[in-house]
Scaffold this active site. Structure first.
Site, PDB file in Angstrom:
ATOM      1  N   ASP A  10      18.357 -49.356  61.042  1.00 53.55           N
ATOM      2  CA  ASP A  10      16.687 -49.273  61.270  1.00 53.55           C
ATOM      3  C   ASP A  10      15.952 -49.655  60.279  1.00 53.55           C
ATOM      4  O   ASP A  10      16.512 -49.310  59.022  1.00 53.55           O
ATOM      5  CB  ASP A  10      16.583 -47.898  61.803  1.00 53.55           C
ATOM      6  CG  ASP A  10      15.070 -47.599  61.958  1.00 53.55           C
ATOM      7  OD1 ASP A  10      14.519 -48.465  62.698  1.00 53.55           O
ATOM      8  OD2 ASP A  10      14.799 -46.677  61.302  1.00 53.55           O
ATOM      9  N   TYR A  12      11.987 -49.029  59.527  1.00 52.96           N
ATOM     10  CA  TYR A  12      11.072 -48.064  58.975  1.00 52.96           C
ATOM     11  C   TYR A  12      11.447 -46.609  59.086  1.00 52.96           C
ATOM     12  O   TYR A  12      11.802 -46.161  60.147  1.00 52.96           O
ATOM     13  CB  TYR A  12       9.675 -48.215  59.972  1.00 52.96           C
ATOM     14  CG  TYR A  12       9.124 -49.634  60.020  1.00 52.96           C
ATOM     15  CD1 TYR A  12       8.644 -50.222  58.917  1.00 52.96           C
ATOM     16  CD2 TYR A  12       9.289 -50.462  61.028  1.00 52.96           C
ATOM     17  CE1 TYR A  12       8.066 -51.484  59.039  1.00 52.96           C
ATOM     18  CE2 TYR A  12       8.801 -51.583  61.276  1.00 52.96           C
ATOM     19  CZ  TYR A  12       8.492 -52.277  60.000  1.00 52.96           C
ATOM     20  OH  TYR A  12       7.985 -53.664  60.231  1.00 52.96           O
ATOM     21  N   THR A  14      13.892 -45.725  57.588  1.00 50.61           N
ATOM     22  CA  THR A  14      15.409 -45.738  56.946  1.00 50.61           C
ATOM     23  C   THR A  14      15.438 -46.646  55.776  1.00 50.61           C
ATOM     24  O   THR A  14      16.008 -46.111  54.614  1.00 50.61           O
ATOM     25  CB  THR A  14      16.027 -46.262  58.243  1.00 50.61           C
ATOM     26  OG1 THR A  14      16.073 -45.290  59.756  1.00 50.61           O
ATOM     27  CG2 THR A  14      17.780 -46.335  57.723  1.00 50.61           C
ATOM     28  N   ARG A  40       1.909 -42.142  61.721  1.00 49.31           N
ATOM     29  CA  ARG A  40       3.309 -42.673  62.136  1.00 49.31           C
ATOM     30  C   ARG A  40       3.739 -41.792  63.221  1.00 49.31           C
ATOM     31  O   ARG A  40       4.494 -42.072  64.195  1.00 49.31           O
ATOM     32  CB  ARG A  40       4.347 -41.960  60.941  1.00 49.31           C
ATOM     33  CG  ARG A  40       5.713 -41.956  61.292  1.00 49.31           C
ATOM     34  CD  ARG A  40       6.043 -43.205  61.472  1.00 49.31           C
ATOM     35  NE  ARG A  40       7.838 -43.435  61.512  1.00 49.31           N
ATOM     36  CZ  ARG A  40       8.423 -44.333  62.088  1.00 49.31           C
ATOM     37  NH1 ARG A  40       7.927 -45.373  62.259  1.00 49.31           N
ATOM     38  NH2 ARG A  40       9.901 -44.310  61.926  1.00 49.31           N
ATOM     39  N   SER A 116      15.011 -53.545  64.575  1.00 53.10           N
ATOM     40  CA  SER A 116      13.723 -52.484  64.597  1.00 53.10           C
ATOM     41  C   SER A 116      12.979 -52.764  65.603  1.00 53.10           C
ATOM     42  O   SER A 116      12.810 -53.717  66.088  1.00 53.10           O
ATOM     43  CB  SER A 116      13.151 -53.036  63.107  1.00 53.10           C
ATOM     44  OG  SER A 116      12.009 -52.586  63.173  1.00 53.10           O
ATOM     45  N   ASN A 117      12.084 -51.773  65.747  1.00 50.25           N
ATOM     46  CA  ASN A 117      10.928 -51.703  66.525  1.00 50.25           C
ATOM     47  C   ASN A 117       9.794 -52.940  66.123  1.00 50.25           C
ATOM     48  O   ASN A 117       9.204 -53.268  66.955  1.00 50.25           O
ATOM     49  CB  ASN A 117      10.206 -50.400  66.653  1.00 50.25           C
ATOM     50  CG  ASN A 117      11.008 -49.545  67.813  1.00 50.25           C
ATOM     51  OD1 ASN A 117      11.694 -50.014  68.561  1.00 50.25           O
ATOM     52  ND2 ASN A 117      10.628 -48.321  67.541  1.00 50.25           N
ATOM     53  N   LYS A 149      13.220 -48.871  71.272  1.00 47.21           N
ATOM     54  CA  LYS A 149      14.035 -47.637  71.241  1.00 47.21           C
ATOM     55  C   LYS A 149      13.472 -46.494  71.769  1.00 47.21           C
ATOM     56  O   LYS A 149      12.229 -46.353  71.334  1.00 47.21           O
ATOM     57  CB  LYS A 149      14.487 -47.520  69.730  1.00 47.21           C
ATOM     58  CG  LYS A 149      14.976 -48.776  69.000  1.00 47.21           C
ATOM     59  CD  LYS A 149      15.326 -48.416  67.492  1.00 47.21           C
ATOM     60  CE  LYS A 149      15.732 -49.616  66.610  1.00 47.21           C
ATOM     61  NZ  LYS A 149      15.707 -49.147  65.401  1.00 47.21           N
ATOM     62  N   SER A 173      20.418 -44.862  60.806  1.00 47.86           N
ATOM     63  CA  SER A 173      18.849 -44.610  61.113  1.00 47.86           C
ATOM     64  C   SER A 173      18.613 -43.251  60.441  1.00 47.86           C
ATOM     65  O   SER A 173      19.415 -42.410  60.510  1.00 47.86           O
ATOM     66  CB  SER A 173      18.378 -44.584  62.402  1.00 47.86           C
ATOM     67  OG  SER A 173      16.927 -44.568  62.727  1.00 47.86           O
ATOM     68  N   ASN A 175      15.760 -41.843  61.378  1.00 49.88           N
ATOM     69  CA  ASN A 175      14.971 -41.311  62.799  1.00 49.88           C
ATOM     70  C   ASN A 175      15.913 -40.671  63.775  1.00 49.88           C
ATOM     71  O   ASN A 175      16.795 -41.329  64.388  1.00 49.88           O
ATOM     72  CB  ASN A 175      14.085 -42.339  63.320  1.00 49.88           C
ATOM     73  CG  ASN A 175      13.082 -42.895  62.288  1.00 49.88           C
ATOM     74  OD1 ASN A 175      12.217 -42.291  61.825  1.00 49.88           O
ATOM     75  ND2 ASN A 175      13.338 -44.324  61.971  1.00 49.88           N
ATOM     76  N   PHE A 177      15.724 -39.402  66.624  1.00 48.95           N
ATOM     77  CA  PHE A 177      15.711 -39.977  67.926  1.00 48.95           C
ATOM     78  C   PHE A 177      16.455 -41.285  68.168  1.00 48.95           C
ATOM     79  O   PHE A 177      17.052 -41.589  69.111  1.00 48.95           O
ATOM     80  CB  PHE A 177      14.191 -39.987  68.565  1.00 48.95           C
ATOM     81  CG  PHE A 177      13.709 -41.424  68.261  1.00 48.95           C
ATOM     82  CD1 PHE A 177      13.689 -42.710  69.103  1.00 48.95           C
ATOM     83  CD2 PHE A 177      13.059 -41.773  66.867  1.00 48.95           C
ATOM     84  CE1 PHE A 177      13.083 -44.018  68.541  1.00 48.95           C
ATOM     85  CE2 PHE A 177      12.475 -42.747  66.603  1.00 48.95           C
ATOM     86  CZ  PHE A 177      12.396 -43.857  67.351  1.00 48.95           C
ATOM     87  N   ASP A 178      16.428 -42.150  67.160  1.00 53.39           N
ATOM     88  CA  ASP A 178      17.085 -43.345  66.786  1.00 53.39           C
ATOM     89  C   ASP A 178      18.456 -43.214  66.772  1.00 53.39           C
ATOM     90  O   ASP A 178      19.265 -43.858  67.537  1.00 53.39           O
ATOM     91  CB  ASP A 178      16.439 -44.097  65.869  1.00 53.39           C
ATOM     92  CG  ASP A 178      16.685 -45.716  65.794  1.00 53.39           C
ATOM     93  OD1 ASP A 178      17.159 -46.074  66.874  1.00 53.39           O
ATOM     94  OD2 ASP A 178      16.589 -46.247  64.653  1.00 53.39           O
TER      95      ASP A 178
END
Lengths: 224, 224
Positions: A10, A12, A14, A40, A116-117, A149, A173, A175, A177-178
């Site tokens: 990931d 952002y 990460t 964010r 990545s998103n 994601k 990651s 994040n 959730f990710d």
């Protein structure tokens, strides 16, 4: 578990510290960390909501919308040029300090990719800013499938473009959730938990947790 | 716009005050409002994430998981019975004070329905607790389509079960994301903005904004 044949990161939060925008926020906001937090949080929330609504817009559009909301919520009115300067800070996010050396070590052993998103232009810019162009064999954007994601269609980009089965890919990651979404998809997953947060309760648990990226090479060397 | 032929209400946060759990939280948490905030924020976040991951669990399971996360984040360890008591507060949420009289007025003129993420058992319990059983011609749960708002499949339940075209239904929600998702779907939409918050920047805007539900009857009387 099969031996790891490639690592997928990931971007952002990460590799790149989204809160390096705080410096830019300081010029315009009395409480710059709070503005950055709201920005964010809304950026993530808007990816999930637009994906669920079926009204995709790319991550640049979402980042801009989240900034507009954050400014209003914090009672700030900026000139368009100031707002643009804040947004453009996203092109120049810094890596976390340990990231470049850890990536250099890992690439001796595995192909490395970003998933990545971020829109392709955002990703190219932040990678170039940090001189990481040579590190990644693939830079994959959710934009290719026009959702975000943790939709499995985004994770599916990695095995497809790397030609490595998902169970032999390590997804990394910060994040939660990710990391959880990636585990639900079927990757091996490392969660970088820099702040010592509790894991979200979503029914899937990453394979292991580290505090910083530079723990990863040793961790992988000790696995089969 | 076509004349309104029916009203469809979100439940949690719109008719029922999710923060009426604060009283129950006070027994176990030094900062009860903060615990309640985290619990609610994670409850919503988990609906979006599970819907996107394609791993649906019903709203009771999600509410319980969000509570577990919130307790850990706030450093609280509860006995199972205490945790259960907090959860069961969801069966006994109070309406906002103006809600019962406003609903009584509206039902003289329109069929009224609830369309909620809540599981059928949760909705029946909270409606019975507030003695609102006679008010609604339909109580529709996202559980019927195993996804969550703002996915259009959830909103689609209302025109289908009420046999009224979506453009002739007024959808009423206090949750900005829900009001926006409903607008993206094609309802007429009233956003109850009790706290005077800015609207989220998601590309769709509700038709009108009120501060309390009891403004709605007059508002509708003045429309065609």
């Amino acid at each position: 578990m099969p031996a790891v044949q490639g690592c997928v990161f990931d971007a952002y939060g990460t590799l790149f510290d989204v809160h390096s925008v705080i410096a830019a926020c300081r010029e315009v906001a009395p409480d710059a960390p709070a503005l950055s937090e709201t920005w964010r949080a809304k950026q993530l929330e808007y990816t999930w909501l637009r994906a669920l609504m079926g009204h995709y817009e790319d991550f640049w559009v979402i980042t801009e919308a989240a900034l507009r909301y954050a400014l209003r919520r914090h009672g700030l009115r900026l000139a368009p040029a100031q707002q643009q300067r804040l947004l453009e800070a996203y092109y120049r996010l810094d890596t976390y300090p340990e990231v470049p050396a850890a990536l250099q070590q890992l690439r001796q052993r595995y192909p490395l990719a970003i998933l990545s998103n971020g829109s392709p232009a955002m990703l190219q810019a932040v990678i170039a800013h940090n001189r990481l162009q040579e590190i990644f064999t693939q830079v994959l954007s959710a934009d290719a499938v026009r959702t975000y994601k943790p939709h499995p269609a985004v994770y599916e980009l990695a095995p497809r473009h790397l030609s490595i089965p998902k169970t032999a890919l390590l997804f990394v990651s910060s994040n939660a959730f990710d990391a959880i979404g990636a585990k639900a998809f079927g990757f091996q997953v490392a969660w970088i938990n820099r702040s010592g947060a509790p894991l979200d309760e979503l029914g899937f648990v990453p394979d292991f947790e580290i505090q910083r990226l530079d723990e990863l090479p040793a961790r992988l060397a000790s696995s089969p």
